[in-house]
Design a protein around this motif. Structure first.
Motif, PDB file in Angstrom:
ATOM      1  N   ILE A   1       1.757   6.814  -6.692  1.00 34.28           N
ATOM      2  CA  ILE A   1       0.569   7.428  -7.307  1.00 34.28           C
ATOM      3  C   ILE A   1       1.070   9.259  -6.738  1.00 34.28           C
ATOM      4  CG2 ILE A   1      -1.504   8.519  -6.352  1.00 34.28           C
ATOM      5  CD1 ILE A   1      -2.226   5.936  -5.074  1.00 34.28           C
ATOM      6  N   ASP A   2       2.110   9.429  -5.412  1.00 36.71           N
ATOM      7  CA  ASP A   2       2.121  11.162  -5.375  1.00 36.71           C
ATOM      8  C   ASP A   2       3.234  11.473  -6.660  1.00 36.71           C
ATOM      9  OD1 ASP A   2       1.059  10.582  -2.842  1.00 36.71           O
ATOM     10  OD2 ASP A   2       3.132   9.529  -2.099  1.00 36.71           O
TER      11      ASP A   2
ATOM     12  N   LEU B   1       1.011   3.934  -2.899  1.00 34.90           N
ATOM     13  CA  LEU B   1       0.788   6.022  -2.875  1.00 34.90           C
ATOM     14  C   LEU B   1       1.986   6.800  -3.317  1.00 34.90           C
ATOM     15  CD1 LEU B   1      -0.722   4.988   0.517  1.00 34.90           C
ATOM     16  CD2 LEU B   1      -2.288   5.450  -1.342  1.00 34.90           C
ATOM     17  N   HIS B   2       2.913   5.216  -2.536  1.00 32.23           N
ATOM     18  CA  HIS B   2       4.264   6.552  -3.180  1.00 32.23           C
ATOM     19  C   HIS B   2       4.360   6.708  -5.319  1.00 32.23           C
ATOM     20  CE1 HIS B   2       8.749   7.752  -4.050  1.00 32.23           C
ATOM     21  NE2 HIS B   2       8.929   7.057  -4.735  1.00 32.23           N
TER      22      HIS B   2
ATOM     23  N   ILE C   1       0.981  -1.076   0.117  1.00 33.18           N
ATOM     24  CA  ILE C   1       0.062  -0.062  -0.014  1.00 33.18           C
ATOM     25  C   ILE C   1       0.805   1.063  -0.180  1.00 33.18           C
ATOM     26  CG2 ILE C   1      -1.035   1.106   1.489  1.00 33.18           C
ATOM     27  CD1 ILE C   1      -2.950  -1.420   2.055  1.00 33.18           C
ATOM     28  N   HIS C   2       1.930   1.407   0.623  1.00 30.48           N
ATOM     29  CA  HIS C   2       2.461   2.045   0.670  1.00 30.48           C
ATOM     30  C   HIS C   2       3.524   2.396  -0.581  1.00 30.48           C
ATOM     31  CE1 HIS C   2       2.242   3.569   4.752  1.00 30.48           C
ATOM     32  NE2 HIS C   2       2.817   2.268   5.618  1.00 30.48           N
TER      33      HIS C   2
ATOM     34  N   ARG D   1      -6.312   7.692   1.635  1.00 28.18           N
ATOM     35  CA  ARG D   1      -5.639   7.799   1.433  1.00 28.18           C
ATOM     36  C   ARG D   1      -4.660   7.573   3.166  1.00 28.18           C
ATOM     37  NH1 ARG D   1      -0.622  10.661  -2.481  1.00 28.18           N
ATOM     38  NH2 ARG D   1       1.264  10.115  -0.643  1.00 28.18           N
ATOM     39  N   GLU D   2      -5.663   8.514   3.518  1.00 28.86           N
ATOM     40  CA  GLU D   2      -5.094   8.468   4.896  1.00 28.86           C
ATOM     41  C   GLU D   2      -5.201   7.984   5.830  1.00 28.86           C
ATOM     42  OE1 GLU D   2      -6.915  12.770   6.755  1.00 28.86           O
ATOM     43  OE2 GLU D   2      -6.833  12.037   8.067  1.00 28.86           O
TER      44      GLU D   2
ATOM     45  N   ASP E   1      -8.347  12.012  -0.868  1.00 29.10           N
ATOM     46  CA  ASP E   1      -7.664  11.943   0.137  1.00 29.10           C
ATOM     47  C   ASP E   1      -8.229  11.522   0.738  1.00 29.10           C
ATOM     48  OD1 ASP E   1      -6.411  13.691  -1.760  1.00 29.10           O
ATOM     49  OD2 ASP E   1      -7.328  14.707  -0.931  1.00 29.10           O
TER      50      ASP E   1
END
Length: 363
Positions: A119-120, A116-117, A112-113, A146-147, A143
């Motif tokens: 996507i960033d 998300l990375h 997941i990290h 993601r949180e 958002d």
């Protein structure tokens, strides 16, 4: 013989006759009294025989009741033994799938990290996506997702950890004893029992949460029957919780009626473990700050079928069984100290070394 002699002889005979007559009358009276005495004795003997027969009947009924009770206890013992084995098996079966989940949660969180990375990075190099992607991001509330996603994973991990703890505690508590004593960590048994009773320690509508204070000393493994010791701890802790609940209710009633608050505002169970001189025995002290017990209750607390609880709430066997397990099975001692208005303390003393040469360590 002349007439004079005849007359004298007749008088003698008449006198002898009167004496005999009186003796006969006294004998008849004695006979009547003897018959009355015999009659009374026969009646008394008959009454004694009837009472003996009645006692014999009552003894037979008691004997039958005891046999039925013994049979029920054996049936219950077999049932509890089977149930203990079943609980251990179920706990083992639960552990396997929980292990799969726990094992996959960490890499899932890493994935997941990573995503998300990515996507960033994408948002960094392509800050102006097409309209369709913008719409999807808005509709999916990206958002917030993601949180929240890492929190969901952390919550799942906490849940699986709790399931694992419950499963391990059930396996420890339901451990089936062998014919020989085993080296066992007493603190593990206490912790497992408290974990199973966790739901009873929580606050409810009648009282605040019961606080557990542990003052564990350095204890070596002790030769014992682990399953039976777990039962002892369960009985003593359950008794302490019942006493604290009753004390809080009485305390609240006193506050309402007398406007005087008793010193039971923070129900607490304190556990302390130490070693005796020369490290030959372990001492486990379990203390509560309930209302304590009277001298009469304290003197009878380990009697079979003795209970101060309302009908249907207590069998009066818990502490009696605990005493039997500690004293007869482990050659230790179980004592109680109590002061009215202050609380009660159960003190268990267990010899560290058993009588058996074989020493099998529990894994």
């Amino acid at each position: 013989m002349d007439s004079m002699d005849c007359q004298q002889e007749i008088q003698k005979l008449e006198k002898s006759h009167r004496v005999l007559q009186k003796k006969l009358e006294r004998s008849e009276l004695d006979l009547v009294k003897l018959e009355e005495t015999n009659s009374k004795k026969q009646a008394l003997l008959k009454k004694v025989i009837e009472e003996l027969r009645e006692s014999q009947g009552q003894l037979q009924e008691k004997s039958q009741e005891l046999e039925n009770t013994l049979m029920n206890l054996r049936t219950m013992q077999d049932k509890m033994s089977a149930l203990g084995g079943l609980v251990a098996d179920v706990a083992h079966e639960i552990n396997n799938p929980v292990g799969f989940i726990v094992g996959n949660l960490t890499p899932a969180l890493e994935y997941i990290h990573d995503l998300l990375h990515l996507i960033d990075l994408y948002q960094h190099y392509y800050p102006h996506p097409v309209a369709e992607i913008k719409t999807e991001l808005s509709e999916r509330d990206f958002d917030y997702v993601r949180e929240d996603l890492p929190k969901l994973i952390a919550s799942m991990k906490e849940g699986t950890d709790r399931i694992s703890n419950i499963s391990n505690s059930l396996r420890t508590f339901s451990r089936t004893d062998t014919e020989h004593k085993l080296s066992f960590n007493i603190h593990e048994s206490i912790n497992s029992t408290l974990f199973i009773l966790k739901h009873r320690l929580k606050s409810n509508s009648l009282r605040p949460e019961i606080k557990i204070v542990k003052n564990y000393g350095e204890l070596p493994a002790i030769k014992c029957f682990p399953g039976q010791l777990s039962q002892v701890f369960m009985n003593i802790f359950a008794n302490a919780i019942d006493a604290l609940e009753e004390s809080v209710v009485i305390n609240q009633s006193s506050v309402i009626n007398d406007h005087q608050e008793l010193p039971i505002n923070h129900p607490t169970i304190t556990i302390q473990t130490t070693l005796t001189a020369y490290n030959k025995s372990a001492v486990i002290q379990i203390r509560d700050n309930a209302l304590g017990m009277s001298e009469e209750v304290k003197s009878r607390i380990f009697e079979h079928s003795y209970t101060t609880k309302p009908v249907g709430k207590g069998t009066g066997l818990g502490l009696a069984i605990a005493h039997q397990i500690i004293v007869q099975k482990h050659k230790g001692s179980l004592e109680v100290n109590s002061t009215l208005g202050v609380g009660s303390e159960f003190v268990i003393t267990l010899p560290i070394a058993g009588d058996f040469e074989d020493d099998v360590a529990i894994q």
